[in-house]
Write an enzyme that holds these catalytic residues in place. Sequence first.
Site, PDB file in Angstrom:
ATOM      1  N   ASP A 157       2.535  24.863 -56.415  1.00  0.00           N
ATOM      2  CA  ASP A 157       2.876  25.946 -57.693  1.00  0.00           C
ATOM      3  C   ASP A 157       3.020  27.624 -57.340  1.00  0.00           C
ATOM      4  O   ASP A 157       2.475  28.353 -58.425  1.00  0.00           O
ATOM      5  CB  ASP A 157       2.321  25.155 -58.674  1.00  0.00           C
ATOM      6  CG  ASP A 157       3.076  25.439 -59.790  1.00  0.00           C
ATOM      7  OD1 ASP A 157       4.268  25.982 -59.793  1.00  0.00           O
ATOM      8  OD2 ASP A 157       2.178  26.093 -60.584  1.00  0.00           O
TER       9      ASP A 157
ATOM     10  N   SER B 198       5.999  27.669 -65.846  1.00  0.00           N
ATOM     11  CA  SER B 198       6.808  26.911 -65.530  1.00  0.00           C
ATOM     12  C   SER B 198       7.479  25.731 -65.557  1.00  0.00           C
ATOM     13  O   SER B 198       6.752  25.649 -66.900  1.00  0.00           O
ATOM     14  CB  SER B 198       6.044  25.775 -63.883  1.00  0.00           C
ATOM     15  OG  SER B 198       5.568  27.029 -63.216  1.00  0.00           O
TER      16      SER B 198
ATOM     17  N   GLN C  45      11.815  24.233 -58.400  1.00  0.00           N
ATOM     18  CA  GLN C  45      10.634  23.933 -59.903  1.00  0.00           C
ATOM     19  C   GLN C  45      12.406  24.723 -60.552  1.00  0.00           C
ATOM     20  O   GLN C  45      12.940  25.749 -60.199  1.00  0.00           O
ATOM     21  CB  GLN C  45       9.689  25.095 -59.525  1.00  0.00           C
ATOM     22  CG  GLN C  45       9.278  25.287 -60.932  1.00  0.00           C
ATOM     23  CD  GLN C  45       7.699  25.931 -60.421  1.00  0.00           C
ATOM     24  OE1 GLN C  45       7.432  26.804 -60.506  1.00  0.00           O
ATOM     25  NE2 GLN C  45       7.107  25.360 -59.929  1.00  0.00           N
TER      26      GLN C  45
END
Length: 280
Positions: A190, A218, A268
């Site tokens: 991430d 996110s 993502q």
Amino acid sequence: MGEAQLDLSQIFSLESHGPGTFVGESPDYAWGRIYGGLVIAQALWAATQSVRREHAVHSLHAYFILGGEPGEPVRYEVDRVRNGRSFTTRRVEARQSSGAILTLACSFQTAEQGPETQPARLPEGVRAPDALPRGSDAGVECRAAETSAAPPRSRMWARFPAAGLAPVGPTATQEDDLRLHACALAYLSDLNAVDAVVASHPERIPPSAWGERVMSASLDHAMWFHRPGRADGWVLLDMAGHGLRGSRGLATGQVFCADGAHILTIAQEGLLRVRRGKQG
């Protein structure tokens, strides 16, 4: 990057609160919210402890629901969706007093014989981590390798501190070690996906202005685990941005070990909003 080093040595020391329920703590991140990669990593570790040792994670899909509060423990509730001989499926809900902050589904597989190919290759021309300026983000050592707007891209070397990857107990096996490294790789995954989304923006927004001019978050996160990898060795996160629409942007990328092994693929979607009155 450049923040003080955080202590990540206890993030995988989840406390059991009965069958299928675990509680984890968070370091005090500088931006005032729990780092999304931490919640993914702890949720995956909670799920991992509910499957047989010979099963290893091969994919996960997560939705971020609310920002987590660092001063409050996170409760991970594991749903044993399916126990199979070859594949095992788990669903995890991460909760705080505000409600669910993340949901995660993950699948595990036993080792299986078959052909192995790797079309993906470590990008040519990327400088080695030792040749790049030192930095840190979310408590891990990082080296920014490349950021570009045309095409939108963020390439970063990162490695997880070895102190956070101690054996999980006196009866720990090699499989336990590799499964813990998979969770630490989820933590790393991430780090720079939103950077690739930001690189897609028509304005050239420097990272120093993100907190003042830009709100980013996110939204969802997916990972596919192709090969075992060690999180305490350098890995390259090679993320590409795919444009913006409706304040949402998508980044996809591959993760390589320093020896060129393609160990992960990541996707993502992120939210990116320029704050009102802050344009230009």
